[in-house]
Design a protein around this motif. Structure first.
Motif, PDB file in Angstrom:
ATOM      1  N   HIS A  30       0.843  -1.217   0.000  1.00  0.00           N
ATOM      2  CA  HIS A  30       0.000   0.000   0.000  1.00  0.00           C
ATOM      3  C   HIS A  30       0.871   1.257   0.000  1.00  0.00           C
ATOM      4  CE1 HIS A  30      -2.920   3.012   1.131  1.00  0.00           C
ATOM      5  NE2 HIS A  30      -2.181   3.305   2.177  1.00  0.00           N
ATOM      6  N   GLN A  31       1.984   1.173   0.770  1.00  0.00           N
ATOM      7  CA  GLN A  31       2.848   2.358   0.841  1.00  0.00           C
ATOM      8  C   GLN A  31       3.546   2.626  -0.486  1.00  0.00           C
ATOM      9  OE1 GLN A  31       5.185   1.484   4.279  1.00  0.00           O
ATOM     10  NE2 GLN A  31       3.559   2.159   5.667  1.00  0.00           N
ATOM     11  N   ILE A  32       3.697   1.587  -1.308  1.00  0.00           N
ATOM     12  CA  ILE A  32       4.414   1.771  -2.580  1.00  0.00           C
ATOM     13  C   ILE A  32       3.570   2.551  -3.588  1.00  0.00           C
ATOM     14  CG2 ILE A  32       5.388   0.541  -4.578  1.00  0.00           C
ATOM     15  CD1 ILE A  32       6.222  -1.679  -2.628  1.00  0.00           C
ATOM     16  N   ASP A  33       2.314   2.160  -3.781  1.00  0.00           N
ATOM     17  CA  ASP A  33       1.550   2.855  -4.833  1.00  0.00           C
ATOM     18  C   ASP A  33       0.122   3.216  -4.429  1.00  0.00           C
ATOM     19  OD1 ASP A  33       0.164   0.508  -4.896  1.00  0.00           O
ATOM     20  OD2 ASP A  33       0.352   0.179  -7.052  1.00  0.00           O
ATOM     21  N   GLY A  34      -0.192   3.094  -3.134  1.00  0.00           N
ATOM     22  CA  GLY A  34      -1.516   3.527  -2.672  1.00  0.00           C
ATOM     23  C   GLY A  34      -2.627   2.522  -2.942  1.00  0.00           C
ATOM     24  N   SER A  35      -2.298   1.351  -3.485  1.00  0.00           N
ATOM     25  CA  SER A  35      -3.330   0.315  -3.665  1.00  0.00           C
ATOM     26  C   SER A  35      -3.981   0.045  -2.303  1.00  0.00           C
ATOM     27  CB  SER A  35      -2.706  -0.995  -4.156  1.00  0.00           C
ATOM     28  OG  SER A  35      -2.097  -0.824  -5.400  1.00  0.00           O
ATOM     29  N   VAL A  36      -5.306  -0.103  -2.278  1.00  0.00           N
ATOM     30  CA  VAL A  36      -5.985  -0.252  -0.985  1.00  0.00           C
ATOM     31  C   VAL A  36      -5.997  -1.713  -0.533  1.00  0.00           C
ATOM     32  CG1 VAL A  36      -7.449   1.792  -0.975  1.00  0.00           C
ATOM     33  CG2 VAL A  36      -8.247  -0.252  -2.168  1.00  0.00           C
ATOM     34  N   GLN A  37      -5.728  -1.904   0.754  1.00  0.00           N
ATOM     35  CA  GLN A  37      -5.806  -3.252   1.343  1.00  0.00           C
ATOM     36  C   GLN A  37      -7.272  -3.528   1.656  1.00  0.00           C
ATOM     37  OE1 GLN A  37      -3.903  -3.596   5.166  1.00  0.00           O
ATOM     38  NE2 GLN A  37      -4.316  -5.791   5.335  1.00  0.00           N
ATOM     39  N   ILE A  38      -7.789  -4.628   1.145  1.00  0.00           N
ATOM     40  CA  ILE A  38      -9.165  -5.009   1.476  1.00  0.00           C
ATOM     41  C   ILE A  38      -9.109  -6.346   2.196  1.00  0.00           C
ATOM     42  CG2 ILE A  38     -11.478  -5.495   0.585  1.00  0.00           C
ATOM     43  CD1 ILE A  38     -10.851  -3.752  -1.820  1.00  0.00           C
ATOM     44  N   SER A  39      -9.347  -6.296   3.506  1.00  0.00           N
ATOM     45  CA  SER A  39      -9.289  -7.509   4.310  1.00  0.00           C
ATOM     46  C   SER A  39     -10.702  -7.858   4.758  1.00  0.00           C
ATOM     47  CB  SER A  39      -8.384  -7.267   5.526  1.00  0.00           C
ATOM     48  OG  SER A  39      -8.729  -8.144   6.576  1.00  0.00           O
ATOM     49  N   THR A  40     -11.214  -8.979   4.264  1.00  0.00           N
ATOM     50  CA  THR A  40     -12.580  -9.359   4.678  1.00  0.00           C
ATOM     51  C   THR A  40     -12.609  -9.637   6.178  1.00  0.00           C
ATOM     52  OG1 THR A  40     -11.993 -11.491   3.692  1.00  0.00           O
ATOM     53  CG2 THR A  40     -13.666 -10.203   2.561  1.00  0.00           C
ATOM     54  N   GLY A  41     -11.485 -10.166   6.727  1.00  0.00           N
ATOM     55  CA  GLY A  41     -11.426 -10.403   8.174  1.00  0.00           C
ATOM     56  C   GLY A  41     -11.594  -9.098   8.945  1.00  0.00           C
TER      57      GLY A  41
END
Ligand code: AMP
Length: 216
Positions: free
Chosen positions: A21-32
């Motif tokens: 996420h820190q590299i290119d801002g892609s969002v982490q989506i964690s169902t947990g």
């Protein structure tokens, strides 16, 4: 980048997602994480999911797909997304295949983080998590304890052991993984989307992912 992070509980999917996420801002989506938030807020979803989660069982596919249809349609996914803990079953993977074109996305790859079961058990029983839902920093009482015992270094909230990180629930979660989620490795291999990584260090995993993305 648009990735699926596959791997058993404790394989390091969340940690790798935070670095990516820190590299290119892609969002982490964690169902947990989404489910734990729903349980905490006692929403309808949370009430339906709670007992499955506590027992280390999977939450039914229809509830999970409801969450993901809503989440993947949000504009922040345009930057890219890192799916952490989803899909967990072949029906979820098939439903994702149908959903992605509808929301205008295409996967780059599915990364499988390989860690031996003994190491997973060891990591999970010693794992602790910041109880602040906005923070959720991850510690390990052996390898990365908070500076002040039981207190998060980042936000000062209590650091706790998750309900589903008792030895019994962990063992169940690992069995569930082997039975229901491990077949996804073959599923994505057949599609030519699989990157298999031996997950010794998060940085090593991240470098392998970056190399592969640069090649394609
Ligand atoms: P995690 O934090 O990803 O290990 O998820 C914690 C728990 O939430 C799991 O043990 C399941 O009970 C539930 N869960 C999370 N993601 C999923 C999913 N994709 N499908 C079914 N259950 C899930």
């Amino acid at each position: 980048m648009k990735l699926i992070l596959l791997g058993a509980p404790g394989a390091g999917k969340g940690t790798v997602a935070k670095i990516l996420h820190q590299i290119d801002g892609s969002v982490q989506i964690s169902t947990g994480d989404i489910l734990r938030g729903a349980v905490r807020d006692s929403t309808e979803l949370g009430k339906k999911a709670e007992a499955f989660m506590k027992a280390g069982d999977l939450v039914p596919d229809d509830l999970i797909m409801g969450i993901m249809e809503e989440r993947l349609a949000k504009p922040d996914c345009e930057k890219g997304f890192l799916l952490d803990g989803f899909p967990r079953t072949i029906p979820q993977a098939e439903a994702l295949d149908e959903l992605l074109p509808k929301v205008g996305h295409k996967l780059d790859m599915a990364v499988n983080l390989n860690v031996p079961r003994e190491e997973l058990l060891n990591r999970l029983t010693t794992r602790r998590t910041c109880s602040n839902p906005e923070c959720q920093a991850i510690y390990n009482i052996k390898s990365k304890p908070p500076k002040k015992e039981g207190i998060c270094d980042i936000c000062g909230s209590p650091v706790i052991q998750r309900d589903d990180e008792t030895e019994e629930a962990i063992s169940k979660r690992l069995d569930t993984y082997e039975e229901k989620t491990a077949p996804l490795v073959d599923y994505y291999k057949k599609k030519g989307l699989l990157l298999n990584v031996t997950a010794t260090s998060s940085e090593g995993v991240v470098n392998t992912i970056k190399e592969r993305l640069n090649q394609s």
